[in-house]
Structure formats: structure tokens, C-alpha cells
Design a protein around this motif. Structure first.
Motif, PDB file in Angstrom:
ATOM      1  N   UNK A 181      81.864  63.280  42.337  1.00 17.21           N
ATOM      2  CA  UNK A 181      81.727  62.522  43.577  1.00 17.21           C
ATOM      3  C   UNK A 181      81.635  61.043  43.232  1.00 17.21           C
ATOM      4  N   UNK A 182      81.396  60.223  44.255  1.00 20.64           N
ATOM      5  CA  UNK A 182      81.285  58.783  44.053  1.00 20.64           C
ATOM      6  C   UNK A 182      80.319  58.205  45.065  1.00 20.64           C
ATOM      7  N   UNK A 183      79.783  57.052  44.729  1.00 21.55           N
ATOM      8  CA  UNK A 183      78.983  56.259  45.654  1.00 21.55           C
ATOM      9  C   UNK A 183      79.866  55.156  46.217  1.00 21.55           C
ATOM     10  N   UNK A 184      80.128  55.206  47.519  1.00 18.74           N
ATOM     11  CA  UNK A 184      80.935  54.175  48.165  1.00 18.74           C
ATOM     12  C   UNK A 184      80.701  54.260  49.669  1.00 18.74           C
ATOM     13  N   UNK A 185      80.987  53.163  50.375  1.00 18.66           N
ATOM     14  CA  UNK A 185      80.776  53.117  51.821  1.00 18.66           C
ATOM     15  C   UNK A 185      81.883  52.291  52.464  1.00 18.66           C
ATOM     16  N   UNK A 186      82.611  52.905  53.374  1.00 20.35           N
ATOM     17  CA  UNK A 186      83.632  52.202  54.139  1.00 20.35           C
ATOM     18  C   UNK A 186      83.047  51.751  55.472  1.00 20.35           C
ATOM     19  N   UNK A 187      83.529  50.601  55.992  1.00 19.27           N
ATOM     20  CA  UNK A 187      83.041  50.122  57.273  1.00 19.27           C
ATOM     21  C   UNK A 187      83.927  49.015  57.808  1.00 19.27           C
ATOM     22  N   UNK A 188      83.388  48.251  58.773  1.00 18.31           N
ATOM     23  CA  UNK A 188      84.122  47.119  59.340  1.00 18.31           C
ATOM     24  C   UNK A 188      83.121  46.037  59.721  1.00 18.31           C
ATOM     25  N   UNK A 189      83.629  44.802  59.773  1.00 20.25           N
ATOM     26  CA  UNK A 189      82.772  43.657  60.084  1.00 20.25           C
ATOM     27  C   UNK A 189      83.629  42.596  60.763  1.00 20.25           C
ATOM     28  N   UNK A 190      83.003  41.768  61.601  1.00 26.07           N
ATOM     29  CA  UNK A 190      83.725  40.663  62.238  1.00 26.07           C
ATOM     30  C   UNK A 190      83.558  39.389  61.413  1.00 26.07           C
ATOM     31  N   UNK A 191      84.677  38.686  61.229  1.00 29.28           N
ATOM     32  CA  UNK A 191      84.603  37.432  60.469  1.00 29.28           C
ATOM     33  C   UNK A 191      84.162  36.293  61.391  1.00 29.28           C
ATOM     34  N   UNK A 192      84.182  35.065  60.883  1.00 26.13           N
ATOM     35  CA  UNK A 192      83.676  33.911  61.637  1.00 26.13           C
ATOM     36  C   UNK A 192      84.470  33.658  62.913  1.00 26.13           C
ATOM     37  N   UNK A 193      85.721  34.104  62.935  1.00 26.74           N
ATOM     38  CA  UNK A 193      86.564  33.917  64.122  1.00 26.74           C
ATOM     39  C   UNK A 193      86.539  35.125  65.051  1.00 26.74           C
ATOM     40  N   UNK A 194      85.732  36.102  64.735  1.00 27.20           N
ATOM     41  CA  UNK A 194      85.607  37.277  65.582  1.00 27.20           C
ATOM     42  C   UNK A 194      86.615  38.374  65.295  1.00 27.20           C
ATOM     43  N   UNK A 195      87.432  38.212  64.237  1.00 29.00           N
ATOM     44  CA  UNK A 195      88.418  39.226  63.896  1.00 29.00           C
ATOM     45  C   UNK A 195      87.768  40.340  63.069  1.00 29.00           C
ATOM     46  N   UNK A 196      88.158  41.566  63.355  1.00 31.25           N
ATOM     47  CA  UNK A 196      87.603  42.711  62.616  1.00 31.25           C
ATOM     48  C   UNK A 196      88.256  42.820  61.240  1.00 31.25           C
ATOM     49  N   UNK A 238      89.795  56.984  53.311  1.00 35.21           N
ATOM     50  CA  UNK A 238      89.139  55.946  54.098  1.00 35.21           C
ATOM     51  C   UNK A 238      89.355  56.144  55.591  1.00 35.21           C
ATOM     52  N   UNK A 239      90.425  56.839  55.977  1.00 29.07           N
ATOM     53  CA  UNK A 239      90.742  57.010  57.394  1.00 29.07           C
ATOM     54  C   UNK A 239      91.292  58.418  57.636  1.00 29.07           C
ATOM     55  N   UNK A 276      81.701  44.682  51.482  1.00 30.02           N
ATOM     56  CA  UNK A 276      82.528  43.499  51.252  1.00 30.02           C
ATOM     57  C   UNK A 276      83.900  43.687  51.902  1.00 30.02           C
ATOM     58  N   UNK A 277      84.470  42.622  52.493  1.00 29.73           N
ATOM     59  CA  UNK A 277      85.801  42.751  53.099  1.00 29.73           C
ATOM     60  C   UNK A 277      86.846  43.184  52.071  1.00 29.73           C
ATOM     61  N   UNK A 278      87.751  44.034  52.509  1.00 30.48           N
ATOM     62  CA  UNK A 278      88.834  44.471  51.643  1.00 30.48           C
ATOM     63  C   UNK A 278      90.086  44.645  52.499  1.00 30.48           C
ATOM     64  N   UNK A 279      91.213  44.125  52.028  1.00 31.60           N
ATOM     65  CA  UNK A 279      92.473  44.269  52.752  1.00 31.60           C
ATOM     66  C   UNK A 279      93.168  45.534  52.271  1.00 31.60           C
ATOM     67  N   UNK A 280      93.519  46.403  53.198  1.00 33.58           N
ATOM     68  CA  UNK A 280      94.217  47.645  52.869  1.00 33.58           C
ATOM     69  C   UNK A 280      95.711  47.346  52.769  1.00 33.58           C
ATOM     70  N   UNK A 281      96.278  47.539  51.582  1.00 30.15           N
ATOM     71  CA  UNK A 281      97.631  47.082  51.288  1.00 30.15           C
ATOM     72  C   UNK A 281      98.398  48.231  50.652  1.00 30.15           C
ATOM     73  N   UNK A 282      99.334  48.829  51.422  1.00 23.55           N
ATOM     74  CA  UNK A 282     100.067  49.954  50.861  1.00 23.55           C
ATOM     75  C   UNK A 282     101.148  50.475  51.776  1.00 23.55           C
ATOM     76  N   UNK A 283     101.927  51.451  51.296  1.00 26.79           N
ATOM     77  CA  UNK A 283     103.082  51.962  52.025  1.00 26.79           C
ATOM     78  C   UNK A 283     102.737  53.169  52.899  1.00 26.79           C
ATOM     79  N   UNK A 316      88.149  45.291  57.553  1.00 29.96           N
ATOM     80  CA  UNK A 316      87.642  46.476  56.854  1.00 29.96           C
ATOM     81  C   UNK A 316      86.716  46.040  55.724  1.00 29.96           C
ATOM     82  N   UNK A 317      85.730  46.884  55.448  1.00 32.50           N
ATOM     83  CA  UNK A 317      84.843  46.619  54.319  1.00 32.50           C
ATOM     84  C   UNK A 317      84.785  47.837  53.412  1.00 32.50           C
TER      85      UNK A 317
END
Length: 433
Positions: free
Chosen positions: A272-287, A417-418, A294-301, A289-290
Motif C-alpha cells: 500500500x501507500x500513504x497519499x492523499x488526493x484533493x483539490x484547492x482554490x488558488x489566489x484567483x479562485x480557480x480549482x 486518482x479519479x 500540494x498542487x499537482x497538474x495532471x498531465x497525460x493521454x 488538484x492536490x
């Protein structure tokens, strides 16, 4: 068309790897290889002759199966092979990793089980049907590839974005030997704030006296935590290390069921692993992923997972892993597994290599050429109050059963993650529910 891995595929090496990486036992045997094979009308109660052989776990429509024949909704598939006899003081479980779509199984002429659904694993306890000496396994499969059946991008006529259909057995078949009382399932959860790993254990068999579960966690071969409990055990990991695509850190687990005299009833290995997925709003109010806060950009096909020689089935474990390694080397950190459930080993490779996974539910398709009612609603392009497709109760219950089966089967993989229940409104119905 064949892939470079096709030349290495043979009856002796077809998918010989252990198929369930998150619950490992040593007492198992692989049933892949050449089986007797026949095709009948869908209404036939049996077959009198076997017309050839097929290489399992490849479907008859694929080149790697050795059959290379398209099947039809008017037909049924039949399989046969020998099985070993019973083992004293052990029960024998027969596992199918995936069969598309309606499956009936007999051992020595006794029906041992039926299953409906083409994308996830199922098993039957066949102990009572076995006898000393030769044993026969027989399997019948029917696959309509249409209507409300969840078939993803398969089509009776492959064209445009739709692929050659897959019928029958298309993942590993295997036997497992277990004691009369055994561990049948695990459910992992974790809390990065407390550094806690929780393991819920499903047990099968009579409760004879007191018993307990011992769970130990290790990393790089060194044990870091161990504790005992009843059926849900929480381990606190000292100085916990968190999983991420850049550092896919996994904890190996050893789960042991012990009786009141301290004797081992059953044991399995997992991770198993220790990890936590979530979401947060940045300074401009945009959602955003975390991951682990920490924010993370999901980048893939959008990964189709279709192979020219094996269709839904990769030609080998090495071939399947090469896809993930290629994406990782290309700089991606994510893959959306497009309306397909891969073999369980795929997700284990994502766990170990550090790839985030969006896991689609296998959807039903759109209206076919025969004029049947569409299982999908009209595409509304984000207009308010869209109208769902109207599914009958029976089809909806089957959809729910297959969705739950997929989530239960893959829940423990830290890479996921989803969950994506509908692809572009395909088969979309009762959305709020």
C-alpha cells in the motif's frame, strides 16, 4: 498486424505472471495455454465436438489466440481443458480475471457458477466438484456486444473510433489453493496526517475459537510497524514517506491470520501507500488538484489500451509495462484509462512507476444500426438541465453491479486518482444517483 512482442508469445509463456499483485499467495497454478475450443449457436445446450484449440488468455477475435475469427451475437463460445485433482486439507478456487460477457462454468459436468460482466475478476470454489484422477473444466460464454451491455469501444463493425469486439476469456485463468478458513479480501485506507495505514480483512470459514490478524509493514525489506487486531487493523508508520509520481514509495504488507494457539490459519502478502488526493482554490479562485496537500497538474493521454495482435489483451506483461514506461519517460504523470479495465498487474506497474490513473467505467455504446433504442442521452454541450437516457431497472442494476465490482477490485491501488462513471454521456442515466 503484430507487435514486436508477438514473436515471443507461446503456449508455454502466455501471461504466466501472478495476476493479483495486491493479495499474493504462493499456492497457485496458472491455467493459461492451449484449450479445446468450439463455437455453437447461442441456443445450443452443449457441443459434441471440439473444432480446434485456442491460446488462453487471448480472445478468438485476436491473432494471438490462434483462432482469428469474428464471433456473432447469434453464437456462443465453448472452452475445455483438464484440471488437477483435489489437494488434501485444501480448498481449490478457480479464478477468471475477465471474461466477456455471460459465463457458465462446469467441473466434471457439475455447474459450479455463473457470472455476468466482461471486465472484472470472479471466482468459484470448485472443491466439491473435483475428484481423484482426471478432471474436466468446461466454460460457455455468450457475448452480444450491444444494447445496454457495457462494452466500451467494442463494436460489431469496427470503424472510426470503435474497435474489434472481444468475446470470451481475455485475461488469465488460474487456480488457488486455500485452507478451509482463509483471507478472501483486503481493503486499504491511509491517513497522511497521522501516518496511519488501515487494513480491513475479509475472512471466510468457520470461526473456531478466538483468532486474530497480525499486520506488519516494511519498506526496502526492513519492518517499520506491526500490530494485531480482529478484522480491521491500524498501523502507525514512524516517519512516514508519502507516495507521489516523483517518489512512488510503497509499503509492503504481510497479513497473517492466527488462531488462539498461535498457529497460522492463513497468510497473504500485499502493499500500500500513504497519499492523499484533493483539490484547492488558488489566489484567483480557480480549482487545482492536490496530491498530499500540494498542487499537482495532471498531465497525460487518453489511453485506449487496445493492441493490434491481442485486442483488449496486451501480448505480454512486458508489453503492457512498456506503455507505462514510455509515458513516464515522455514526461507524463497521468493516464486516463479509457472505458477499459486493465489486468490488475497494469495498476501495480502504475503504483510502482508513479503514474496517476483516471479509471473509466466501461460504458455502453450509442445507438446501433439495427435501430435499437439508444442507451445514451442526446449530447447537450453543457446546456443546463440535460435529460438522461432512460434505462430499465434490470440494466441499471447490472451497471451498478459492474461499477461496484470495478471499484472494489481496484480500490487499493494508490495510483488511482479519479473514477469516471460516464464517458461523454455514453450510457449516461440516473446521473444524480
Amino acid at each position: 498486424m503484430l507487435t514486436p512482442w508477438a514473436a515471443d508469445v507461446s503456449p508455454g509463456n502466455a501471461w504466466t505472471e501472478y495476476p493479483r499483485p495486491q493479495m499474493v499467495r504462493d499456492d497457485w497454478s496458472n491455467l493459461n495455454g492451449l484449450w479445446d475450443f468450439a463455437i455453437s449457436s447461442k441456443d445450443a445446450a452443449s457441443v459434441s465436438a471440439w473444432t480446434g484449440q485456442i491460446l488462453i488468455p487471448f480472445c478468438p477475435e485476436s491473432a494471438l489466440s490462434g483462432v482469428g475469427r469474428l464471433t456473432d451475437p447469434t453464437e456462443a463460445l465453448w472452452y475445455r481443458r483438464d484440471l488437477p485433482g483435489p489437494i488434501e486439507d485444501r480448498r481449490t478456487l478457480l479464478h477468471f480475471e475477465a471474461v466477456d460477457y455471460q459465463t457458465t462454468v462446469w467441473v466434471n459436468g457439475h455447474e459450479v457458477g455463473v457470472h455476468q460482466g466482461g471486465n472484472t475478476a470472479f471466482w468459484f470454489d470448485i472443491t466439491d466438484a473435483l475428484h481423484t484422477g482426471d478432471n474436466e473444466l468446461r466454460v460457455r460464454v455468450y457475448d452480444a456486444t450491444g444494447g445496454y451491455q457495457l462494452h466500451g469501444k467494442q463494436k460489431l463493425e469496427n470503424r472510426a473510433i470503435f474497435y474489434t469486439r472481444v468475446s470470451g476469456i481475455w485475461q488469465t485463468v488460474w487456480l488457488e489453493q486455500v485452507p478451509d478458513r482463509y483471507i478472501s479480501g483486503l481493503l486499504h485506507t491511509s491517513d497522511i496526517e497521522t501516518g496511519t495505514i488501515q487494513v480491513a480483512v475479509d475472512l471466510v470459514g468457520p470461526q473456531v475459537g478466538a483468532s486474530r490478524i497480525r499486520v506488519s509493514a516494511s519498506i526496502d525489506g526492513a519492518e517499520v510497524a506491526s500490530t494485531e487486531g480482529s478484522d480491521t487493523i491500524a498501523l502507525t508508520i514512524p516517519a512516514p514517506r508519502l507516495w507521489s509520481p516523483s517518489e512512488p514509495i510503497l509499503y509492503d504488507l504481510n497479513i497473517v491470520w492466527i488462531d488462539d494457539e498461535g498457529k497460522i490459519i492463513d497468510s497473504v502478502r500485499s502493499y500500500t501507500a500513504l497519499r492523499e488526493f484533493g483539490k484547492i482554490q488558488d489566489a484567483d479562485g480557480h480549482w487545482r488538484f492536490t496530491l498530499n496537500g500540494e498542487p499537482i497538474f495532471h498531465w497525460g493521454p487518453l489511453d485506449q489500451g487496445w493492441w493490434p495482435d491481442g485486442l483488449l489483451t496486451p501480448p505480454s506483461d512486458a508489453a503492457m509495462r512498456s506503455d507505462i514506461e514510455f509515458l513516464k519517460a515522455a514526461g507524463f504523470n497521468t493516464v486516463r484509462k479509457h472505458i477499459k479495465v486493465e489486468p490488475r498487474r497494469y495498476y501495480a506497474h502504475c503504483d510502482r512507476l508513479g503514474i496517476l490513473v483516471y479509471q473509466d467505467q466501461v460504458s455502453s455504446g450509442t445507438c446501433n444500426k439495427r435501430g435499437e433504442k439508444s442507451s445514451s442521452p442526446k449530447w447537450t454541450r453543457l446546456r443546463p438541465d440535460p435529460v438522461d437516457a432512460d434505462w430499465p431497472d434490470e440494466a441499471h442494476c447490472q451497471y451498478r453491479a459492474e461499477l461496484k465490482s470495478m471499484i472494489d477490485q481496484l480500490h487499493n491501488h494508490p495510483s488511482i486518482v479519479q473514477w469516471v462513471p460516464f464517458n461523454e454521456a455514453w450510457g449516461q442515466h440516473r446521473t444524480v444517483e
